[in-house]
Design a protein around this motif. Structure first.
Motif, short mmCIF file in Angstrom:
data_model
loop_
_atom_site.label_atom_id
_atom_site.label_comp_id
_atom_site.label_asym_id
_atom_site.label_seq_id
_atom_site.Cartn_x
_atom_site.Cartn_y
_atom_site.Cartn_z
N LEU A 1 -15.51 24.26 6.27
CA LEU A 1 -16.72 23.67 5.69
C LEU A 1 -16.65 22.14 5.74
O LEU A 1 -17.62 21.48 6.13
CB LEU A 1 -16.89 24.15 4.25
N GLU A 2 -15.51 21.58 5.37
CA GLU A 2 -15.35 20.12 5.40
C GLU A 2 -15.50 19.59 6.82
O GLU A 2 -16.15 18.56 7.05
CB GLU A 2 -13.99 19.73 4.82
N GLU A 3 -14.89 20.27 7.78
CA GLU A 3 -14.97 19.80 9.16
C GLU A 3 -16.40 19.87 9.69
O GLU A 3 -16.87 18.94 10.36
CB GLU A 3 -14.04 20.66 10.04
N ALA A 4 -17.10 20.97 9.37
CA ALA A 4 -18.49 21.10 9.84
C ALA A 4 -19.37 20.02 9.24
O ALA A 4 -20.22 19.43 9.93
CB ALA A 4 -19.02 22.49 9.49
N VAL A 5 -19.18 19.73 7.95
CA VAL A 5 -19.99 18.71 7.29
C VAL A 5 -19.65 17.33 7.85
O VAL A 5 -20.55 16.50 8.10
CB VAL A 5 -19.77 18.76 5.76
N ALA A 6 -18.37 17.05 8.06
CA ALA A 6 -17.96 15.74 8.57
C ALA A 6 -18.54 15.47 9.95
O ALA A 6 -18.89 14.33 10.28
CB ALA A 6 -16.44 15.64 8.59
N GLU A 7 -18.67 16.52 10.77
CA GLU A 7 -19.22 16.33 12.11
C GLU A 7 -20.69 15.93 12.08
O GLU A 7 -21.18 15.28 12.99
CB GLU A 7 -19.06 17.62 12.92
N ALA B 1 -19.56 11.36 5.17
CA ALA B 1 -18.50 12.35 5.03
C ALA B 1 -17.44 12.18 6.11
O ALA B 1 -16.25 12.34 5.86
CB ALA B 1 -19.10 13.76 5.08
N MET B 2 -17.88 11.81 7.31
CA MET B 2 -16.92 11.58 8.39
C MET B 2 -15.96 10.45 8.07
O MET B 2 -14.75 10.55 8.32
CB MET B 2 -17.68 11.30 9.69
N GLU B 3 -16.48 9.37 7.47
CA GLU B 3 -15.62 8.24 7.11
C GLU B 3 -14.54 8.67 6.12
O GLU B 3 -13.37 8.32 6.26
CB GLU B 3 -16.46 7.11 6.52
N GLU B 4 -14.94 9.41 5.09
CA GLU B 4 -13.97 9.84 4.09
C GLU B 4 -12.98 10.84 4.70
O GLU B 4 -11.79 10.81 4.40
CB GLU B 4 -14.69 10.47 2.89
N TYR B 5 -13.48 11.72 5.56
CA TYR B 5 -12.60 12.72 6.16
C TYR B 5 -11.56 12.07 7.07
O TYR B 5 -10.39 12.46 7.08
CB TYR B 5 -13.44 13.74 6.94
N CYS B 6 -11.99 11.06 7.81
CA CYS B 6 -11.04 10.36 8.70
C CYS B 6 -9.99 9.61 7.90
O CYS B 6 -8.83 9.50 8.32
CB CYS B 6 -11.80 9.39 9.61
N ALA B 7 -10.38 9.09 6.73
CA ALA B 7 -9.44 8.32 5.91
C ALA B 7 -8.47 9.22 5.16
O ALA B 7 -7.29 8.87 4.99
CB ALA B 7 -10.21 7.45 4.92
N ASN B 8 -8.93 10.41 4.72
CA ASN B 8 -8.11 11.24 3.83
C ASN B 8 -7.79 12.62 4.38
O ASN B 8 -7.09 13.40 3.72
CB ASN B 8 -8.82 11.41 2.48
N SER B 9 -8.33 12.97 5.55
CA SER B 9 -8.19 14.31 6.13
C SER B 9 -8.72 15.40 5.21
O SER B 9 -8.31 16.56 5.27
CB SER B 9 -6.71 14.60 6.46
N ALA B 10 -9.62 15.01 4.32
CA ALA B 10 -10.23 15.96 3.38
C ALA B 10 -11.45 15.30 2.76
O ALA B 10 -11.63 14.08 2.86
CB ALA B 10 -9.25 16.39 2.30
N LEU B 11 -12.28 16.10 2.12
CA LEU B 11 -13.45 15.58 1.42
C LEU B 11 -13.35 15.92 -0.06
O LEU B 11 -13.00 17.04 -0.43
CB LEU B 11 -14.74 16.19 1.98
#
Length: 695
Positions: free
Chosen positions: A227-233, A238-248
């Motif tokens: 779910l996190e990966e789909a949302v980040a894409e 969300a992509m910025e936070e995911y790239c920084a922390n590998s999670a949302l």
């Protein structure tokens, strides 16, 4: 165990609901027939305290399927509006039909809704009418969330249903829940945002929040990560936070899910079993969290003269509303109105912008299907019924006289099936005419006309069931019998081989001013559009006002084609040359010339007859497939797919609508009563020459 009932009492209290449009949700329930729309609606009403007993479709005790025919047939026929309160929000909900014959009811509802719940069967996934209503919602940019229902059924499969959403609806499903238990053992869901379990120990409204079962922990972790990966894409923040922390973080994930829902880039997917009351409260929480309020959608746009105006969802603005449904009841004529801007109060005078007529609003009602509660006023964002409007129709714009505005009405599909109707007793002929007029007023997808050849009254609609329901409604409401002819489909004619340089001179001289018009037309086939007109005349040989008159005349000629007097579609006309007379030329002369010139051109061109076709999906036992396929072939059906599922076969085919009259009884006979089928409109196709000769 957490018991919801005390909490529901607080949540559903009217005093807790703010008057702001930001606290309103105008939503619809959309789905294929039998996916469980009405049961979802009933559980929402029960859970919010609006009703105190759960209505059941099979018992005929539902709130929204209140019409006698709906209860007899066990299907939703008429869109029904209800209102309830939840968590400080007013939810105006419309339960829409799922049968293809009543797609126009869905269309009118979607025109005034801000969001929708799309309900899917956990066994069947995306079915034909599910896809059709999804496309209707696309046309009006209505944000949706998905609810995979019937998770307790044998063969229920959330992953397969989600895959069908992705493949058939071409959207990105964002799964926020996983089921706990399978089929009859379905007891709850894993909430992937809160990473917790919600478990129903009984079929009541109460559920218990627990830790995720150990056997589901790994799957839940994978689901959250997916779910996190789909949302980040899809979401830049969300992509910025995911790239920084590998999670949302959960707040980031929830905010992104709402943004993606509003933009239509993704659809939140939940699951449950409405019949067993499992998953409804999380569904309501998703409605409030993800679907838009009236202030979250763009301001409504309308026109007045040559100007385009916008009205926001502000009670202080000038009033503008759209009538989307008219219902004649024993207590008066109800006009259902979506209020887009401003405020109306009991006794106000409003204008029908399309006709210029003014009318007085006698009463304003909060609608609960066939029950009503009186209101003093209605403000921007509300959906209400008003009493006192005598001439407003579905699609009429209502506004104040000092700030006129015309809003785009819902589209009305052209009828495809007709029957001749007449009163069984001659003394009832006048009553039948009045009843048909009222029927068309309530349902714009029905049309009534008198055949010029036979003098019969012809009722036209969207399908055999649609007409059957309409006739039965007259019988029940007015108490007299009606004779009904055999159904006939609405054919069209089209150009398959064009003609160039068709010359027509219209000259008329009978004393006084004469008429003169000279036109030269090219006619050719046109794909994807019913009609196109252009002019290549140079040197001012035909003035622009006469060019417009020629176009109007050509449109007149499209009403009757040369093959059988059917409407003509799929034709491009080009005015290539012409001539005028200094005294005798006029717009009327050129309109007449355009009409007769195109008629001659169509007689000279290559024409073909078109017939409506449908996509049929039949579910039949494995041992009856051969007979069903043979029967479809005899009906000129073209099989497009075949799949097996737990002892049954699912057949899809494209079949001419004219060949399907009476098919339901034939299919039951060939399958010992075990076969079912659904259809959806698939456009028009050329009638084979041998068949066309007998039409």
């Amino acid at each position: 165990m957490r018991t919801n009932l005390p909490r529901l009492s607080a949540r559903s209290s009217a005093g807790s609901v703010s008057g702001s449009a930001a606290d309103v949700r105008n939503i619809g329930i959309l789905a294929h027939v039998d996916a469980g729309k009405t049961t979802v609606t009933e559980r929402i009403l029960f859970l919010t305290g609006t009703t105190h007993k759960r209505g059941e479709v099979h018992d005929g005790t539902t709130v929204t399927d209140f019409d006698a025919q709906e209860r007899d047939r066990g299907i939703t026929i008429f869109a029904a509006a209800v209102s309830c309160d939840w968590d400080g929000h007013r939810i105006n909900l419309i339960d829409t039909p799922g049968h293809v014959d009543f797609a126009d009811e869905v269309e009118r509802s979607l025109r005034v809704l801000d969001g929708a719940i799309a309900v899917f069967d956990a066994v069947a996934g995306v079915e034909p009418q599910s896809e059709s209503v999804w496309r209707q919602a696309d046309r009006y940019d209505v944000p949706r969330i998905a609810f995979v229902n019937k998770m307790d059924r044998t063969g229920a499969d959330l992953d397969a249903a989600v895959a069908s959403i992705r493949e058939r609806l071409h959207t990105v499903p964002l799964v926020v829940q996983l089921p706990i238990g399978q089929e009859g053992g379905f007891t709850g869901v894993v909430d992937l945002l809160g990473m917790r379990a919600q478990v129903w120990r009984t079929d009541s409204a109460a559920y218990e929040v627990t830790a995720i079962p150990e056997e589901l922990r790994e799957r839940a972790d994978r689901g959250r990560r997916a779910l996190e990966e789909a949302v980040a894409e899809l979401h830049s923040a969300a992509m910025e936070e995911y790239c920084a922390n590998s999670a949302l973080r959960t707040p980031t994930l929830a905010a992104a899910l709402r943004d993606l829902t509003l933009s239509g880039e993704g659809v939140v997917v939940l699951c449950g079993s409405a019949y067993r009351n499992r998953g409804i409260e999380p569904l309501l929480e998703a409605v409030v969290s993800y679907l838009p309020s009236p202030v979250d959608v763009p301001a409504v746009r309308g026109t007045w003269g040559d100007t385009v105006q916008e009205r926001g969802a502000d009670p202080a603005e000038a009033f503008a509303g759209l009538a989307f449904k008219v219902n004649a009841t024993a207590t008066g004529r109800l006009t259902y109105v979506r209020v887009y801007s401003g405020t109306i109060t009991k006794g106000d005078t409003v204008m029908d912008a399309g006709t210029g007529r003014t009318e007085r609003i006698g009463r304003i009602l909060r609608v609960q299907a066939d029950r009503h509660a009186e209101l003093d006023r209605a403000s921007a964002g509300d959906i209400v019924a008003v009493v006192g409007l005598k001439t407003a129709r579905a699609g009429s714009t209502l506004c104040v006289t000092g700030a006129p505005l015309v809003l785009e009405p819902p589209t009305v599909a052209a009828p495809v099936v007709s029957v001749a109707v007449e009163a069984s007793r001659s003394v009832d002929t006048g009553r039948l005419s009045s009843a048909l007029a009222r029927l068309v007023e309530e349902d714009p997808s029905l049309t009534v006309k008198v055949s010029p050849e036979t003098g019969q009254t012809v009722l036209s609609g969207m399908g055999e069931l649609h007409l059957d329901v309409a006739v039965e409604k007259i019988r029940r409401a007015h108490g007299f019998d009606i004779a009904v002819g055999r159904p006939q489909v609405a054919y069209r004619e089209t150009v398959v081989r064009g003609v160039s340089g068709l010359t027509y001179r219209h000259v008329k001289q009978d004393g006084g001013a004469g008429q003169f018009a000279h036109v030269v037309l090219d006619v050719e086939p046109l794909e994807g559009q019913p009609f196109s007109f252009a002019s290549t005349v140079v040197g001012g040989r035909v003035p622009q006002e006469y060019v417009r008159a020629v176009e109007a005349g050509c449109r007149d000629a499209l009403a009757e084609g040369p093959l059988g007097g059917h409407p003509v579609t799929g034709v491009r006309v080009t005015l290539t040359d012409g001539a005028t007379h200094s005294k005798d030329s006029s717009e009327m002369a050129f309109r007449t010339a355009g009409r007769f010139a195109l008629r001659e051109a169509l007689r000279a061109a290559g024409m073909a007859l078109l017939e409506p076709v449908v996509e049929l999906t039949a579910t039949v036992p494995d041992d009856t497939v051969g007979g069903v396929l043979g029967d479809l072939a005899s009906r000129r059906g073209r099989v497009t797919g075949q799949a097996a599922r737990s002892g049954t076969a699912i057949l899809t085919a494209t079949v001419p609508l004219a060949e399907l009259f009476g098919y339901a009884s034939q299919l039951r006979g060939r399958t010992q009563g075990r076969g079912t089928f659904t259809t959806r409109a698939a456009g028009y196709a050329v009638v084979p020459v041998g068949v066309a000769a007998v039409r």
